[in-house]
Every structure is written in C-alpha cells, then in structure tokens.
Scaffold this motif. Structure first.
Motif, mmCIF file in Angstrom:
data_model
loop_
_atom_site.group_PDB
_atom_site.id
_atom_site.type_symbol
_atom_site.label_atom_id
_atom_site.label_comp_id
_atom_site.label_asym_id
_atom_site.label_seq_id
_atom_site.Cartn_x
_atom_site.Cartn_y
_atom_site.Cartn_z
ATOM 1 N N GLY A 14 0.798 -1.221 0.000
ATOM 2 C CA GLY A 14 0.000 0.000 0.000
ATOM 3 C C GLY A 14 0.824 1.262 0.000
ATOM 4 N N SER A 15 2.034 1.205 0.565
ATOM 5 C CA SER A 15 2.903 2.378 0.616
ATOM 6 C C SER A 15 3.686 2.583 -0.670
ATOM 7 C CB SER A 15 3.883 2.262 1.793
ATOM 8 O OG SER A 15 3.209 2.307 3.025
ATOM 9 N N ARG A 16 4.097 1.488 -1.313
ATOM 10 C CA ARG A 16 5.032 1.604 -2.426
ATOM 11 C C ARG A 16 4.413 1.421 -3.808
ATOM 12 N NH1 ARG A 16 7.605 3.373 1.173
ATOM 13 N NH2 ARG A 16 6.796 5.124 -0.006
ATOM 14 N N ILE A 17 3.441 0.510 -3.948
ATOM 15 C CA ILE A 17 2.941 0.174 -5.277
ATOM 16 C C ILE A 17 2.233 1.338 -5.976
ATOM 17 C CG2 ILE A 17 1.280 -1.285 -6.527
ATOM 18 C CD1 ILE A 17 3.894 -2.674 -5.916
ATOM 19 N N PRO A 18 1.382 2.113 -5.287
ATOM 20 C CA PRO A 18 0.677 3.174 -6.015
ATOM 21 C C PRO A 18 1.582 4.273 -6.587
ATOM 22 C CG PRO A 18 -0.418 2.680 -3.954
ATOM 23 C CD PRO A 18 0.901 1.986 -3.914
ATOM 24 N N ARG A 19 2.799 4.404 -6.040
ATOM 25 C CA ARG A 19 3.691 5.502 -6.423
ATOM 26 C C ARG A 19 3.024 6.857 -6.220
ATOM 27 N NH1 ARG A 19 5.831 2.660 -12.028
ATOM 28 N NH2 ARG A 19 6.895 0.916 -11.019
ATOM 29 N N GLU A 20 2.096 6.878 -5.324
ATOM 30 C CA GLU A 20 1.440 8.103 -4.870
ATOM 31 C C GLU A 20 1.419 8.032 -3.356
ATOM 32 O OE1 GLU A 20 -1.885 9.409 -7.954
ATOM 33 O OE2 GLU A 20 -2.262 7.394 -7.202
ATOM 34 N N GLN A 21 1.406 9.171 -2.711
ATOM 35 C CA GLN A 21 1.456 9.191 -1.249
ATOM 36 C C GLN A 21 0.327 10.023 -0.668
ATOM 37 O OE1 GLN A 21 3.436 7.314 0.572
ATOM 38 N NE2 GLN A 21 4.464 6.531 -1.246
ATOM 39 N N LEU A 179 1.955 21.741 8.115
ATOM 40 C CA LEU A 179 3.179 20.949 8.208
ATOM 41 C C LEU A 179 3.527 20.232 6.899
ATOM 42 C CD1 LEU A 179 2.648 19.348 11.741
ATOM 43 C CD2 LEU A 179 4.249 21.185 11.141
ATOM 44 N N ILE A 180 2.616 20.251 5.940
ATOM 45 C CA ILE A 180 2.885 19.560 4.672
ATOM 46 C C ILE A 180 2.766 20.514 3.494
ATOM 47 C CG2 ILE A 180 2.045 17.353 5.553
ATOM 48 C CD1 ILE A 180 -0.512 17.801 3.864
ATOM 49 N N ASN A 181 3.388 20.123 2.386
ATOM 50 C CA ASN A 181 3.186 20.774 1.093
ATOM 51 C C ASN A 181 2.217 19.895 0.321
ATOM 52 O OD1 ASN A 181 3.254 21.781 -1.513
ATOM 53 N ND2 ASN A 181 5.468 22.070 -1.549
ATOM 54 N N HIS A 182 1.009 20.387 0.100
ATOM 55 C CA HIS A 182 -0.031 19.569 -0.512
ATOM 56 C C HIS A 182 0.325 19.094 -1.913
ATOM 57 C CE1 HIS A 182 -3.281 19.932 2.517
ATOM 58 N NE2 HIS A 182 -2.656 21.054 2.826
ATOM 59 N N LYS A 183 1.247 19.773 -2.568
ATOM 60 C CA LYS A 183 1.641 19.355 -3.911
ATOM 61 C C LYS A 183 2.333 17.992 -3.917
ATOM 62 C CE LYS A 183 2.241 24.097 -5.580
ATOM 63 N NZ LYS A 183 3.210 25.104 -6.123
ATOM 64 N N ASN A 184 2.822 17.572 -2.764
ATOM 65 C CA ASN A 184 3.552 16.305 -2.686
ATOM 66 C C ASN A 184 2.638 15.083 -2.555
ATOM 67 O OD1 ASN A 184 6.047 17.598 -2.737
ATOM 68 N ND2 ASN A 184 6.094 17.846 -0.518
ATOM 69 N N TYR A 185 1.342 15.311 -2.394
ATOM 70 C CA TYR A 185 0.457 14.195 -2.058
ATOM 71 C C TYR A 185 -0.652 14.021 -3.092
ATOM 72 C CZ TYR A 185 2.894 14.540 2.353
ATOM 73 O OH TYR A 185 3.879 14.587 3.305
ATOM 74 N N SER A 186 -0.779 12.805 -3.584
ATOM 75 C CA SER A 186 -1.841 12.487 -4.537
ATOM 76 C C SER A 186 -2.245 11.031 -4.365
ATOM 77 C CB SER A 186 -1.375 12.732 -5.975
ATOM 78 O OG SER A 186 -0.345 11.817 -6.327
ATOM 79 N N TYR A 187 -3.389 10.688 -4.934
ATOM 80 C CA TYR A 187 -3.889 9.320 -4.831
ATOM 81 C C TYR A 187 -4.967 9.124 -5.888
ATOM 82 C CZ TYR A 187 -4.964 4.930 -2.410
ATOM 83 O OH TYR A 187 -5.130 3.599 -2.086
ATOM 84 N N TYR A 188 -5.306 7.851 -6.119
ATOM 85 C CA TYR A 188 -6.434 7.519 -6.983
ATOM 86 C C TYR A 188 -6.223 8.014 -8.408
ATOM 87 C CZ TYR A 188 -11.357 5.950 -7.174
ATOM 88 O OH TYR A 188 -12.533 5.261 -7.414
ATOM 89 N N GLY A 189 -4.975 7.924 -8.858
ATOM 90 C CA GLY A 189 -4.689 8.303 -10.232
ATOM 91 C C GLY A 189 -4.364 9.767 -10.418
ATOM 92 N N HIS A 453 -5.049 -1.009 -12.991
ATOM 93 C CA HIS A 453 -3.617 -0.734 -13.165
ATOM 94 C C HIS A 453 -2.842 -1.106 -11.908
ATOM 95 C CE1 HIS A 453 0.030 1.135 -14.531
ATOM 96 N NE2 HIS A 453 0.016 2.020 -13.566
ATOM 97 N N MET A 454 -3.360 -0.717 -10.728
ATOM 98 C CA MET A 454 -2.701 -1.075 -9.480
ATOM 99 C C MET A 454 -2.688 -2.584 -9.284
ATOM 100 S SD MET A 454 -1.585 1.619 -8.005
ATOM 101 C CE MET A 454 -1.306 2.245 -9.653
ATOM 102 N N GLY A 455 -3.810 -3.231 -9.637
ATOM 103 C CA GLY A 455 -3.922 -4.670 -9.444
ATOM 104 C C GLY A 455 -2.876 -5.449 -10.216
ATOM 105 N N LYS A 456 -2.577 -5.027 -11.420
ATOM 106 C CA LYS A 456 -1.551 -5.712 -12.213
ATOM 107 C C LYS A 456 -0.185 -5.583 -11.553
ATOM 108 C CE LYS A 456 -2.547 -3.540 -16.049
ATOM 109 N NZ LYS A 456 -2.499 -3.105 -17.467
#
Length: 513
Positions: A14-21, A179-189, A453-456
């Motif tokens: 869950g942490s590494r495969i999506p390549r999104e954080q 405390l965060i830069n929102h530009k660094n975080y994405s999910y769900y494509g 895509h994630m499933g593969k």
C-alpha cells in the motif's frame, strides 16, 4: 520546544505500489495540537521518496530536535523500522527525547520499553491531548507520572499512567495542515489528496479488528465544520480527493445525511473514498443519491468472508444477503464497491476456496481486495487462534498481505495460488473489464481503470516476493509463543474518566483493571 515528527518509510504494498502518497493524518493531528501550544514543529515525511534510513538519520541530525516523535499508521509492520531508526537517532543524538505512538506500541508498550532502551516514552491511545501535556511536563522538568496516557521506564520499572480521557469533542483539536506541502500528495490516479477523519470508533464487536478498541466508542465531528474544512482544502490547496480514515463513518444515518448535505451545500467538485459497512448501505437506500452527490465515488466494505458460520465466529454481525444487496445498491447509484475478503480465519481446503469464489462471483463486486488473517494480541480473535503456528517471523510482513499462520490442510503455495486465482477471475471477468474500459460513467471508469492498473502491479509484486523474496518457516512457534499472552482485557485503553477504575501501588505505578 523544538520538535521533529518523523513518519518512517514503509515497505508495504500500500505504501510503495501506487507511487502516490497520502499525508500521515495521525501525525498531523498531533502536530496541530503541538503547534497550537506554541512549539516549533516540523514534519519529516520519509514516505516521500521514500528516504533511505541514512537520509533520515542525516535529516534528524541536521534538524537537532529537542523532542522527536515517531509513529506510523501501519504500526505493527512498521515497528521493526521504528526500532532501527530510533536506535540510530539515539546513537547520533544522545540527549533527544524519543516519543513513540501508535496502535502497536499502545498495547505492546511493556515489551518495547523492556527491549528498546532508546525509546523514552510511549503515548498510549489518542495523542492530540496527551502529546502537548507530555511535552509540557518535559519542558518544565515535571514528574511524568502526572501525565495520563503514557508509559515509560523509571528506575528500572515500567510505569503505566492512567489512560487519557477519550476526546469527546473531535472539533476541539485541529489537523496541522501547514506541516505539509499539498503538492507532494496524490492518490487515486493523480488526484491531489489528503486523509481526513469525520468520526472515530465503531459500535460493532468484530473480534479480529485491531482498531475498534483503540478508538473506543463512536464519535463524530460537526458535519458543517467538517464540510467547510473540506471546502477550504479544495479552494486553498487544490485538494481533489478525500480519503476518509474512519472505521465506520455512516454509523448514524441522520448525522451522515447531515454531512452529505453540508458538503453538497459547499458546491465543490470533490471525490470521496472510504470504508463502511454493508448493512449501513442497505439501511440508507433512500439517501444513497446524496452520497453520490456529495462526492462519494467508492466505498470499501469489509465482507471478510462468504461463509455464514465464519462470520458468526468472528462476530462480524453481517450477512451474505446484506452484502450482495449493498453492492447492488451502490452500483445503482454510481458508487464503486471494493469488497475485502479475508482467508485463513480457520483451517481451509480447496473446496472452501472454490465455494468462496462462487459466492464472490454472486456478490459481483466492482473491485476485490484479498487479505490474510493477521491476529493482533489485543483482540478477541487472538485467543481463538493462539495455538496455531506462525510461519512468518518477519514482523514487517504482518501487514494483512502476507500469510502469517500455518494451515494444516494446505501448504502456503496452494493458498497463495487460490487467492491469486480468485483475484484474477474477479477482476478479469467480462463484467469487470467492461466497467473498467467501456462504461459511460466517467468517474466509475476512472476508479476502475486505476484499480486495474494497481492490481496488475500488485499481482507481479506479490508473485515475485512469494516465490523469491519472502521466507516462511515450518514448525514455527505458536501464535502465543511468538507474541505473548492475549491482551483482550486491555482492548480499550481510552477510558471515560467517570467509568475508569484504577488501583495505585505506592502512588507510582498505575495499572488498568
């Protein structure tokens, strides 16, 4: 005080495969309350990158904090990483105060404090109120025994202070978004994303759940304030997706409806994904259009199993008929269903897997997530499974995606092949492919394509690691020998003060009865 909050990197799928954080909500909640007390607070999110352990240590040395807080949402499987990092922090900075929090340390505090001298204090349970009180005591050189909700060593003895008061008003504390830069975080494509929590706790009594006891009873935020915070994040930080961290946000139909209507009133284009229960979906058949209008695009529903006897054994409180109806209703309203199915609750055979596959096909979920039972010492299920043998000694792999318990009737490789076969059948059948690539609903199509895509990638990752990476053992210790005695008597560390019962020993050590 100068405080550094560290979110350690985690090797899980869950942490590494999506390549999104996604940002670490729990640490941001603690950070917000510390900022409001006037402290100099910085977050080092080592999940971004991720940073190597050497890079993390160098960043900590560079920052020179007086107090270092560390924790991770995947706290059981992250614990070995926390241990390695904190040992290195202590070797480099002898005078810093290291504070550790999370679900795993909340319950395993005695083992941790006995084995890991570099960790000074463990926060048990919710941290928003406890962390500022603890830092204030440290800053003033006060006796830590006066701080509720912590554990620490004192003159060779482990001191457990009374549980902190459960936070009744969740709006009393804020998230430290600065405390965060929102530009660094994405999910769900690629959607700019955050994690939020509308409610805490769950009223249901599933005996395998490692979260219910930690959060104690169900509480919720003010629906209007929560909706305005979502709108603020959208307008000021470009947030497009809200991942709800709630165990069960829809417990109260009236409150959930109020939240949906409040979000709709903000008139924002937002995507909401989260988890809920099938019986809540069926109950809310008449307001599911509000779910979708508010932005809900996918709900994970913990089916856990397709066998009624197993569901009764684990006290799920659900029914297969309800599960099927919930999936149908969500699809009718353009909301994707992600069904979780857990194997290994008890001894399984080929016939059990075949029957589960047949049942899952009848359920017809849009997406499927297969998991392996992972017993936690503080849950009721742990006692049921206490004499089963452990085949996975690497605690980093106790993440629900790896087999950890022996099954008498089937070797691990056959269970693995069955689980992967079920996933492939469910996600590669014509219905699923049509929903991923040809259905007219663009939001659902996006969600299906991203999940496919994630499933593969997950399939390839798990296949490689099962055969060439992970190491399992035969004739391993029993679960009780591996983790220790059951702790279900300590399942709820957060007590309401008026109902708490304590016994004091010479005013020094306080133990929960």
């Amino acid at each position: 005080m100068k405080i550094l909050i560290v979110n350690p990197p985690h090797p899980s799928i869950g942490s590494r495969i999506p390549r999104e954080q996604l940002p670490p909500l729990g640490l941001l909640c603690v950070g917000g309350s510390l900022l409001d007390k006037g402290h100099d607070v910085t977050l080092l999110d080592a999940e971004l990158g991720p940073l190597s352990h050497d890079e993390i240590v160098q960043e900590v040395i560079k920052y020179q904090p007086q107090v270092l807080l560390i924790g991770h949402s995947g706290s059981t499987s992250a614990h070995p990483i926390v241990v390695e990092l904190t040992r290195r922090f202590r070797a480099e900075l002898a005078d810093i105060i290291i504070i550790y929090g999370g679900v795993f340390p909340t319950y395993h505090f005695r083992d941790i404090l006995t084995q890991e001298a570099q960790i000074d204090v463990i926060i048990r349970g919710e941290g928003e109120a406890t962390a500022p009180n603890l830092v204030a005591a440290i800053e003033s050189n006060n006796d830590l025994k006066s701080v509720e909700g912590i554990a620490f060593q004192h003159e060779g003895e482990i001191v457990e202070t009374p549980p902190a008061r459960m936070i009744e008003n969740l709006d009393e504390y804020r998230v430290g978004w600065e405390l965060i830069n929102h530009k660094n975080y994405s999910y769900y494509g690629g959607k700019r994303a955050v994690v939020m929590q509308f409610s805490r706790g769950c009223p249901h009594l599933c005996n395998y759940c490692g979260q219910r006891g930690f959060w104690a009873r169900w509480r919720h935020r003010n629906p209007q304030k929560f909706a305005k915070e979502i709108a603020w994040l959208h307008h000021n930080h470009g947030v497009e997706l809200i991942n709800l961290a709630d165990e069960n946000p829809t417990v109260n139909k009236a409150i959930w409806r109020e939240l949906c209507e409040a979000i709709i009133a903000e008139d924002i284009n937002i995507t909401i994904i989260g988890s809920t229960r099938a019986d809540d979906i069926v109950r809310d058949a008449d307001i599911l259009h509000l779910y979708r209008k508010a932005g809900v695009e996918r709900f994970l529903m913990g089916m856990e199993n397709t066998d009624e006897a197993t569901l009764k054994k684990i006290r799920k409180g659900g029914a297969t008929k309800t599960d099927r109806e919930a999936i149908r209703l969500l699809r009718q309203h353009g909301i994707l269903s992600l069904a979780t199915w857990v194997t290994d609750f008890e001894e399984v055979t080929d016939w059990d897997f075949f029957r589960s596959l047949r049942q899952l096909l009848l359920y017809d979920p849009d997406q499927i997530m297969t998991l392996y039972v992972t017993p936690h010492r503080w849950t009721g299920y742990y006692s049921i499974a206490a004499e089963r043998r452990v085949i996975q000694l690497d605690q980093r792999l106790w993440d629900y995606k790896h087999q950890v318990l022996e099954t008498v009737n089937m070797p691990p490789w056959r269970i693995f092949l069955w689980v992967k076969f079920i996933e492939i059948i469910l996600q590669a059948r014509p219905k699923a492919l049509w929903r991923a690539f040809l259905q007219p609903d663009s939001a659902a199509r996006h969600g299906m394509r991203w999940f496919t895509h994630m499933g593969k990638r997950v399939l390839l990752h798990e296949w490689w690691n099962f055969w060439f990476g992970d190491r399992r053992i035969k004739n391993g210790p029993t679960l009780k020998q591996f983790w220790g005695e059951p702790q279900e008597h300590q399942e709820i560390p957060l007590q309401i003060a008026s109902k708490s019962k304590y016994t004091k020993n010479n005013q020094e050590e306080v133990k929960i009865i």
